[in-house]
Design a protein around this motif. Structure first.
Motif, mmCIF file in Angstrom:
data_model
loop_
_atom_site.group_PDB
_atom_site.id
_atom_site.type_symbol
_atom_site.label_atom_id
_atom_site.label_comp_id
_atom_site.label_asym_id
_atom_site.label_seq_id
_atom_site.Cartn_x
_atom_site.Cartn_y
_atom_site.Cartn_z
ATOM 1 N N ASN A 164 0.854 -1.190 0.000
ATOM 2 C CA ASN A 164 0.000 0.000 0.000
ATOM 3 C C ASN A 164 0.889 1.237 0.000
ATOM 4 O OD1 ASN A 164 0.777 0.471 2.801
ATOM 5 N ND2 ASN A 164 -0.666 -1.178 3.298
ATOM 6 N N ARG A 165 0.252 2.394 -0.118
ATOM 7 C CA ARG A 165 1.011 3.648 -0.190
ATOM 8 C C ARG A 165 1.695 3.992 1.135
ATOM 9 N NH1 ARG A 165 -2.436 7.517 -4.314
ATOM 10 N NH2 ARG A 165 -2.464 5.986 -6.003
ATOM 11 N N ASN A 187 -2.603 4.441 -11.135
ATOM 12 C CA ASN A 187 -2.428 4.253 -9.690
ATOM 13 C C ASN A 187 -0.988 4.071 -9.239
ATOM 14 O OD1 ASN A 187 -5.288 4.326 -9.238
ATOM 15 N ND2 ASN A 187 -5.360 2.246 -10.044
ATOM 16 N N TYR A 194 2.284 4.731 -7.548
ATOM 17 C CA TYR A 194 2.712 5.576 -6.430
ATOM 18 C C TYR A 194 4.047 5.013 -5.976
ATOM 19 C CZ TYR A 194 2.436 8.359 -2.170
ATOM 20 O OH TYR A 194 2.670 9.266 -1.178
ATOM 21 N N CYS A 199 3.616 0.945 -5.350
ATOM 22 C CA CYS A 199 2.287 0.413 -5.073
ATOM 23 C C CYS A 199 1.421 0.785 -6.274
ATOM 24 C CB CYS A 199 1.728 1.018 -3.788
ATOM 25 S SG CYS A 199 0.034 0.526 -3.464
ATOM 26 N N LYS A 203 -1.975 0.036 -6.271
ATOM 27 C CA LYS A 203 -3.357 -0.023 -5.794
ATOM 28 C C LYS A 203 -3.933 1.375 -5.659
ATOM 29 C CE LYS A 203 -2.525 -4.236 -3.235
ATOM 30 N NZ LYS A 203 -2.397 -4.844 -1.910
ATOM 31 N N GLU A 241 -5.918 4.178 -3.920
ATOM 32 C CA GLU A 241 -6.228 4.457 -2.510
ATOM 33 C C GLU A 241 -6.879 5.810 -2.397
ATOM 34 O OE1 GLU A 241 -3.108 3.725 0.325
ATOM 35 O OE2 GLU A 241 -2.488 1.930 -0.722
#
Length: 127
Positions: free
Chosen positions: A75-76, A105, A107, A123, A125, A127
């Motif tokens: 994740n971020r 997406n 990041y 990442c 994903k 968010e």
């Protein structure tokens, strides 16, 4: 989950590198998925995996120059934590955490380790 998001190598002749990798990587099921103008190109299957770039520092590519080892983050927040830990432990910032425009997406953050190796963490994903 793979621990890597992609691998990057440098080139001194982007046109020849594109031609070589288009043919060679096709043999193992990879295709060119993006061109970054004259900065380089990206190959992969269902996501970007292998980058060939002109070194960002403007020096000639050599073994190691232009090479980045990139790790996948869950994740971020983990991207931020990785970057902070690298800097807190003697690493040097090579790119602040934030969005990257070349993929949906994306990041990321970049740092160099104590020996100067360029590391990235990504990442993909939303968010």
């Amino acid at each position: 989950m793979s621990v890597f998001t992609h691998v990057t190598v440098g080139t001194n002749n982007l046109a020849k590198a594109r031609a070589f990798y288009d043919v060679t990587l096709k043999e193992i099921g990879l295709k060119r998925v993006a061109d970054l103008d004259e900065a380089g190109s990206i190959w992969g299957v269902d996501k970007p995996s292998f980058f060939v770039l002109n070194p960002a520092n403007g020096n000639p590519a050599s073994i190691g120059n232009g090479v980045t080892v990139s790790f996948e983050a869950p994740n971020r927040a983990a991207v931020l934590a990785f970057h902070a830990a690298a800097l807190a432990n003697g690493g040097v910032c090579e790119g602040l955490p934030g969005p990257r425009s070349w993929a949906d997406n994306a990041y990321a953050a970049y740092a160099r380790d104590l020996d100067g190796n360029k590391l990235a963490v990504y990442c993909f994903k939303a968010e």
